[in-house]
Design a protein around this motif. Structure first.
Motif, PDB file in Angstrom:
ATOM      1  N   ARG A  58      -7.451  33.688  -5.947  1.00  0.00           N
ATOM      2  CA  ARG A  58      -6.000  33.562  -5.809  1.00  0.00           C
ATOM      3  C   ARG A  58      -5.544  32.196  -6.315  1.00  0.00           C
ATOM      4  O   ARG A  58      -4.468  32.063  -6.880  1.00  0.00           O
ATOM      5  N   ASP A  59      -6.416  31.172  -6.130  1.00  0.00           N
ATOM      6  CA  ASP A  59      -6.107  29.828  -6.629  1.00  0.00           C
ATOM      7  C   ASP A  59      -5.941  29.826  -8.146  1.00  0.00           C
ATOM      8  O   ASP A  59      -5.241  28.990  -8.689  1.00  0.00           O
TER       9      ASP A  59
ATOM     10  N   ALA B 104     -10.551  24.133  -9.577  1.00  0.00           N
ATOM     11  CA  ALA B 104     -10.459  24.759  -8.254  1.00  0.00           C
ATOM     12  C   ALA B 104     -11.716  24.469  -7.433  1.00  0.00           C
ATOM     13  O   ALA B 104     -11.634  24.187  -6.231  1.00  0.00           O
TER      14      ALA B 104
ATOM     15  N   ARG C 254     -11.589  22.193  -3.915  1.00  0.00           N
ATOM     16  CA  ARG C 254     -12.085  22.741  -2.648  1.00  0.00           C
ATOM     17  C   ARG C 254     -13.320  21.984  -2.148  1.00  0.00           C
ATOM     18  O   ARG C 254     -13.474  21.761  -0.958  1.00  0.00           O
TER      19      ARG C 254
END
Length: 90
Positions: A78-79, A21, A25
């Motif tokens: 949330r990812d 993640a 990002r």
């Protein structure tokens, strides 16, 4: 559970998901690993280990990374809901 330097050791899926993640990002923001590490105040080689799921980070470093990504902690985590949620017992 996670040791660097021994390729036979199994990486914790939670750490791998966190690292993936961060990498996704970071790349979306256009940062190199070195530039992002500098921005967060984290050494580039340590950041590489984070992205590979090799380090179990302290909360302060997690928050530095999330701040560097420009998102709220709740948005970032949330990812991980789908990736990590299936590995945890309820």
């Amino acid at each position: 559970m996670v040791k660097t330097g021994n390729p036979d050791k199994q990486k914790a899926p939670e750490l791998v998901a966190f690292g993936e993640a961060v990498r996704r990002r970071r790349k979306e923001l256009g940062y190199s690993q070195e530039a992002f590490g500098d921005f967060c105040g984290i050494d580039r080689s340590y950041m590489g280990g984070i992205e590979r799921g090799e380090h179990n980070l302290a909360l302060i470093n997690i928050l530095k990374i999330i701040d560097g990504l420009g998102v709220r902690p709740s948005e970032f985590f949330r990812d991980l809901d789908e990736a990590v949620g299936s590995t945890r017992k309820r």
